[in-house]
Design a protein around this motif. Structure first.
Motif, short mmCIF file in Angstrom:
data_model
loop_
_atom_site.label_atom_id
_atom_site.label_comp_id
_atom_site.label_asym_id
_atom_site.label_seq_id
_atom_site.Cartn_x
_atom_site.Cartn_y
_atom_site.Cartn_z
N LYS A 273 57.24 -34.54 -16.23
CA LYS A 273 56.84 -35.89 -16.67
C LYS A 273 58.02 -36.70 -17.19
CE LYS A 273 52.11 -34.62 -17.57
NZ LYS A 273 51.05 -34.41 -18.53
N ALA A 274 59.07 -36.03 -17.67
CA ALA A 274 60.27 -36.71 -18.15
C ALA A 274 61.26 -36.95 -17.01
CB ALA A 274 60.93 -35.88 -19.25
N ARG A 275 60.83 -36.69 -15.76
CA ARG A 275 61.63 -36.89 -14.56
C ARG A 275 62.84 -35.98 -14.47
NH1 ARG A 275 59.71 -40.07 -11.17
NH2 ARG A 275 61.60 -40.80 -10.19
N GLN A 276 62.75 -34.81 -15.14
CA GLN A 276 63.79 -33.79 -15.05
C GLN A 276 63.37 -32.80 -13.96
OE1 GLN A 276 63.05 -32.48 -19.07
NE2 GLN A 276 65.06 -33.20 -19.72
N TRP A 277 64.34 -32.35 -13.18
CA TRP A 277 64.04 -31.35 -12.16
C TRP A 277 63.91 -29.99 -12.82
CZ3 TRP A 277 62.56 -32.53 -7.41
CH2 TRP A 277 62.86 -33.81 -6.93
N LYS A 278 62.81 -29.31 -12.57
CA LYS A 278 62.52 -28.02 -13.16
C LYS A 278 61.99 -27.06 -12.10
CE LYS A 278 63.20 -29.04 -17.57
NZ LYS A 278 64.00 -28.30 -18.51
N ILE A 279 62.14 -25.78 -12.40
CA ILE A 279 61.57 -24.74 -11.55
C ILE A 279 60.28 -24.28 -12.21
CG2 ILE A 279 61.86 -22.39 -10.68
CD1 ILE A 279 64.82 -23.01 -10.38
N TYR A 280 59.20 -24.41 -11.47
CA TYR A 280 57.88 -23.98 -11.94
C TYR A 280 57.57 -22.63 -11.35
CZ TYR A 280 57.05 -28.71 -13.61
OH TYR A 280 57.14 -29.90 -14.29
N TRP A 281 57.29 -21.67 -12.24
CA TRP A 281 56.98 -20.31 -11.79
C TRP A 281 56.22 -19.56 -12.84
CZ3 TRP A 281 60.22 -15.80 -13.21
CH2 TRP A 281 61.16 -16.10 -14.20
N LYS B 238 56.60 -35.29 -0.96
CA LYS B 238 56.22 -34.94 -2.33
C LYS B 238 57.43 -34.77 -3.24
CE LYS B 238 51.83 -32.70 -1.38
NZ LYS B 238 51.02 -31.51 -1.64
N LYS B 239 58.63 -34.84 -2.66
CA LYS B 239 59.86 -34.62 -3.42
C LYS B 239 59.79 -33.30 -4.19
CE LYS B 239 61.14 -39.43 -3.81
NZ LYS B 239 61.47 -40.54 -4.68
N THR B 240 59.50 -32.25 -3.46
CA THR B 240 59.38 -30.93 -4.06
C THR B 240 59.95 -29.88 -3.11
OG1 THR B 240 57.82 -29.41 -5.13
CG2 THR B 240 57.04 -30.53 -3.18
N GLY B 241 60.21 -28.73 -3.63
CA GLY B 241 60.69 -27.62 -2.82
C GLY B 241 60.05 -26.33 -3.31
N MET B 242 60.00 -25.36 -2.42
CA MET B 242 59.41 -24.07 -2.77
C MET B 242 60.24 -22.96 -2.15
SD MET B 242 55.44 -25.10 -2.15
CE MET B 242 54.68 -23.97 -3.28
N ALA B 243 60.14 -21.78 -2.73
CA ALA B 243 60.83 -20.62 -2.20
C ALA B 243 60.10 -19.36 -2.64
CB ALA B 243 62.28 -20.57 -2.67
N ASP B 244 60.21 -18.33 -1.81
CA ASP B 244 59.65 -17.03 -2.15
C ASP B 244 60.76 -16.17 -2.76
OD1 ASP B 244 57.17 -17.74 -1.10
OD2 ASP B 244 57.69 -16.97 0.89
N ILE B 245 60.44 -15.52 -3.87
CA ILE B 245 61.39 -14.68 -4.60
C ILE B 245 60.90 -13.24 -4.54
CG2 ILE B 245 62.53 -14.27 -6.82
CD1 ILE B 245 63.08 -17.07 -5.61
N LYS B 246 61.84 -12.34 -4.30
CA LYS B 246 61.51 -10.92 -4.29
C LYS B 246 62.62 -10.17 -5.03
CE LYS B 246 60.54 -7.05 -1.22
NZ LYS B 246 60.44 -6.62 0.18
N ILE B 247 62.24 -9.41 -6.04
CA ILE B 247 63.20 -8.55 -6.72
C ILE B 247 63.37 -7.32 -5.83
CG2 ILE B 247 63.69 -7.18 -8.78
CD1 ILE B 247 61.92 -9.20 -10.34
N SER C 49 56.88 -7.82 -8.35
CA SER C 49 58.25 -8.29 -8.17
C SER C 49 58.38 -9.39 -7.13
CB SER C 49 59.17 -7.12 -7.81
OG SER C 49 58.81 -6.61 -6.53
N GLN C 50 57.28 -9.84 -6.56
CA GLN C 50 57.30 -10.92 -5.57
C GLN C 50 56.51 -12.10 -6.11
OE1 GLN C 50 56.47 -9.61 -1.51
NE2 GLN C 50 56.69 -7.50 -2.21
N PHE C 51 57.11 -13.28 -6.05
CA PHE C 51 56.45 -14.47 -6.54
C PHE C 51 57.06 -15.71 -5.89
CE2 PHE C 51 59.69 -13.04 -9.49
CZ PHE C 51 60.45 -14.17 -9.74
N GLU C 52 56.43 -16.83 -6.12
CA GLU C 52 56.89 -18.09 -5.56
C GLU C 52 57.35 -19.02 -6.67
OE1 GLU C 52 54.91 -20.44 -2.04
OE2 GLU C 52 53.98 -21.10 -3.90
N ILE C 53 58.39 -19.80 -6.37
CA ILE C 53 58.81 -20.83 -7.31
C ILE C 53 58.64 -22.19 -6.63
CG2 ILE C 53 60.43 -19.36 -8.58
CD1 ILE C 53 62.72 -20.74 -7.01
N GLU C 54 58.48 -23.20 -7.46
CA GLU C 54 58.38 -24.57 -6.97
C GLU C 54 59.35 -25.42 -7.78
OE1 GLU C 54 55.07 -28.06 -6.09
OE2 GLU C 54 54.51 -26.36 -7.34
#
Length: 99
Positions: A91-99, A55-64, A81-86
């Motif tokens: 659509k413009a083919r820029q790499w972004k962090i979705y959260w 899928k050409k994607t990555g994910m991580a768990d974030i905890k403050i 204070s706990q969430f996940e980022i992807e």
């Protein structure tokens, strides 16, 4: 690399840097504003980093893990204070962090 940049920007309270690298979900932009206005420092822990090659994607768990309020006092982070980022391309083919 993007996860490290995200961690640095959030811990350094660089709202502009976060804006450039992020695609915010609903209310997440407001969350960042409130976080920066209510706390003078914070520390993150990043765990469970996953890369999904097909899928050409990555994910991580974030905890403050550490919060210091505006008065300089430590605060115990709550469940918020706990969430996940992807990480994926927009659509413009820029790499972004979705959260």
């Amino acid at each position: 690399e993007m996860i490290g940049s995200f961690k640095q920007a959030l811990e350094s309270r660089e709202q502009g840097g976060l804006e450039k690298m992020s695609e915010f979900q609903s209310n997440r932009r407001e969350f960042v504003g409130q976080l920066f206005s209510n706390y003078q420092s914070l520390k993150l822990q990043i765990t469970n980093v996953r890369v999904i090659g097909k899928k050409k994607t990555g994910m991580a768990d974030i905890k403050i893990t550490k919060l210091i309020n505006i008065q300089g006092l430590p605060v115990q982070p709550g469940a918020w204070s706990q969430f996940e980022i992807e990480i994926k391309q927009n659509k413009a083919r820029q790499w972004k962090i979705y959260w």
